[in-house]
Design a protein around this motif. Structure first.
Motif, PDB file in Angstrom:
ATOM      1  N   LEU A  55       0.816  -1.208   0.000  1.00  0.00           N
ATOM      2  CA  LEU A  55       0.000   0.000   0.000  1.00  0.00           C
ATOM      3  C   LEU A  55       0.852   1.261   0.000  1.00  0.00           C
ATOM      4  O   LEU A  55       0.503   2.255  -0.645  1.00  0.00           O
ATOM      5  N   THR A  56       1.977   1.230   0.702  1.00  0.00           N
ATOM      6  CA  THR A  56       2.887   2.382   0.672  1.00  0.00           C
ATOM      7  C   THR A  56       3.454   2.569  -0.732  1.00  0.00           C
ATOM      8  O   THR A  56       3.533   3.694  -1.247  1.00  0.00           O
ATOM      9  N   ARG A  80      -4.570  -7.620   9.198  1.00  0.00           N
ATOM     10  CA  ARG A  80      -4.774  -6.232   9.581  1.00  0.00           C
ATOM     11  C   ARG A  80      -6.157  -6.051  10.209  1.00  0.00           C
ATOM     12  O   ARG A  80      -7.081  -6.804   9.915  1.00  0.00           O
ATOM     13  N   LEU A  85      -7.383  -0.889   7.843  1.00  0.00           N
ATOM     14  CA  LEU A  85      -7.232  -1.215   6.429  1.00  0.00           C
ATOM     15  C   LEU A  85      -8.227  -0.443   5.566  1.00  0.00           C
ATOM     16  O   LEU A  85      -7.872   0.061   4.495  1.00  0.00           O
ATOM     17  N   HIS A  87      -9.414   2.445   6.196  1.00  0.00           N
ATOM     18  CA  HIS A  87      -8.918   3.829   6.153  1.00  0.00           C
ATOM     19  C   HIS A  87      -7.770   3.971   5.159  1.00  0.00           C
ATOM     20  O   HIS A  87      -7.733   4.909   4.346  1.00  0.00           O
ATOM     21  N   GLN A  88      -6.821   3.020   5.191  1.00  0.00           N
ATOM     22  CA  GLN A  88      -5.694   3.064   4.260  1.00  0.00           C
ATOM     23  C   GLN A  88      -6.171   2.974   2.813  1.00  0.00           C
ATOM     24  O   GLN A  88      -5.708   3.718   1.943  1.00  0.00           O
ATOM     25  N   THR A  91      -7.993   6.111   1.635  1.00  0.00           N
ATOM     26  CA  THR A  91      -7.025   7.184   1.383  1.00  0.00           C
ATOM     27  C   THR A  91      -6.280   6.943   0.076  1.00  0.00           C
ATOM     28  O   THR A  91      -6.104   7.859  -0.737  1.00  0.00           O
ATOM     29  N   LEU A  92      -5.845   5.696  -0.139  1.00  0.00           N
ATOM     30  CA  LEU A  92      -5.135   5.363  -1.366  1.00  0.00           C
ATOM     31  C   LEU A  92      -6.031   5.565  -2.588  1.00  0.00           C
ATOM     32  O   LEU A  92      -5.582   6.095  -3.614  1.00  0.00           O
TER      33      LEU A  92
END
Length: 391
Positions: A55-56, A80, A85, A87-88, A91-92
């Motif tokens: 994800l990063t 996770r 997850l 939220h990530q 955002t992505l």
């Protein structure tokens, strides 16, 4: 309609080869966009097969590309917490302006994979029910509404996710797998199917079975973590539920339910009108592929994950063996018995891939089994990519 072709970023190969230049992976993604690939993907395995975080990495790619779709192939959600997850991923998806696809999986049944779950403190045997519960939670969070949840793995109250994903209802979720249970899960929970059958015939048979499952699963109104069972109520995903004739273990094996067999909290349970997933707000639309648990049905995408090495057939076979055995720490003979893999000339690769497209694949994710990834991607883009869908 032209098939879509994606490129798997070699994050695992970078680790195996000792390459610490992660910025070069971002450049690979940018080059994939320039060369005409439709998507770029990143895998996930922090302990078993270590690599840069998916994800990063995709967030960096999202900020430096404009057209290309981004995907995970595949992410292990059971490692996770679904609040974090969700939220990530939201955002992505926002950074990517709605270009995200989330390929998810439970993790291959292998001692090394089990050790990865144990290291993180997650029970391996209940990873599938944990993944299914997480998918239902994330879909509800992605609506932007305030939700509460009480299930077999997670409990929380009055949570609202901000920001919402760019895509209404959240990014599409694709699931892998073969066999009745995995296909039912994909039809019930996913927006796409990302398997790797070793032959075109196996792919066609699984896709036909998936179509049959999708058309036979009628809508369900279940939207809570409890489902009525004969003799009382049981909580999906917990250790035991009352069943006719005694108690059964949930999330590990099949248990008898009224009207047939099903695995409670792991795969499917019979609900009024057909099969459905407890804890999701909707179920499979009858008679068509669709997304279960979202506000509106999306077109369902049959995809394929395939590994390719281009060269003279003998050299390609040798290079494939070297790449696969260091990647998986397993013999090529075993890996190719369960995964779609090809070694040979570009002309032969065109015919091999088009066989999967004729079998029904609409989006193919290519992993190149090579050392020089830039040269291999350029070769594939020049000699194979323009001929996809040609026969």
């Amino acid at each position: 309609m032209r098939p879509k072709i994606g490129y798997l970023l070699p994050t695992r190969d970078w680790t195996v080869l000792g390459n610490q230049d992660l910025s070069a992976l971002i450049e690979q993604a940018k080059l994939a966009e320039e060369l005409g690939f439709d998507s770029v993907w990143a895998g996930d395995s922090p302990v078993t097969r270590p690599r840069a975080d998916a994800l990063t990495m995709l967030a960096a790619v999202a900020a430096t590309t404009y057209r290309i779709t981004l995907g995970t192939a595949v992410l292990l959600p059971a490692l996770r917490h679904p609040l974090l997850l969700a939220h990530q991923l939201a955002t992505l998806d926002g950074i990517a302006n709605g270009r995200l696809i989330v390929g998810m999986g439970g993790g291959f049944a292998h001692p090394n994979t089990e050790a990865q779950f144990e290291a993180i403190g997650v029970g391996f045997k209940r990873r599938i029910s944990r993944m299914e519960e997480s998918i239902g939670i994330m879909r509800r969070l992605w609506t932007g509404e305030t939700i509460s949840h009480q299930g077999g793995h997670f409990t929380f109250h009055d949570v609202t996710l901000t920001p919402k994903p760019a895509q209404a209802g959240g990014p599409p979720i694709w699931l892998p797998g073969s066999g009745e249970r995995a296909l039912r899960r994909a039809a019930r929970l996913a927006d796409g199917w990302l398997p790797y059958p070793p032959t075109q015939k196996a792919y066609a048979e699984d896709l036909e079975a998936l179509t049959s499952v999708g058309t036979s699963q009628a809508p369900s109104t279940a939207d809570t973590p409890e489902v009525p069972l004969q003799g009382g109520y049981g909580s999906v995903g917990t250790s035991e539920v009352p069943l006719p004739g005694g108690y059964g273990s949930v999330g590990t094996s099949e248990v008898p339910l009224p009207g047939g067999y099903g695995s409670v909290g792991t795969f499917e349970v019979p609900l009024p009108g057909g099969y459905g997933s407890a804890g999701t707000p909707a179920a499979q639309p009858p008679g068509e592929y669709g997304s279960v648990g979202t506000s509106a049905a999306r077109p369902f995408t049959p995809a394929l994950y395939a590994t390719i090495c281009l060269d003279d057939p003998e050299r390609a076979r040798h290079r494939l063996r070297t790449s696969i055995e260091r990647y998986y720490n397993a013999p090529l003979k075993f890996v190719e018995s369960i995964q779609a893999m090809f070694a040979g000339t570009p002309e032969e690769a065109v015919n091999w891939l088009n066989g999967y497209l004729e079998a029904g694949a609409k989006h193919v994710v290519i992993r190149l089994a090579v050392d020089d990834h830039r040269a291999a991607m350029e070769e594939f883009a020049a000699q194979v990519l323009p001929r996809m869908g040609e026969r």
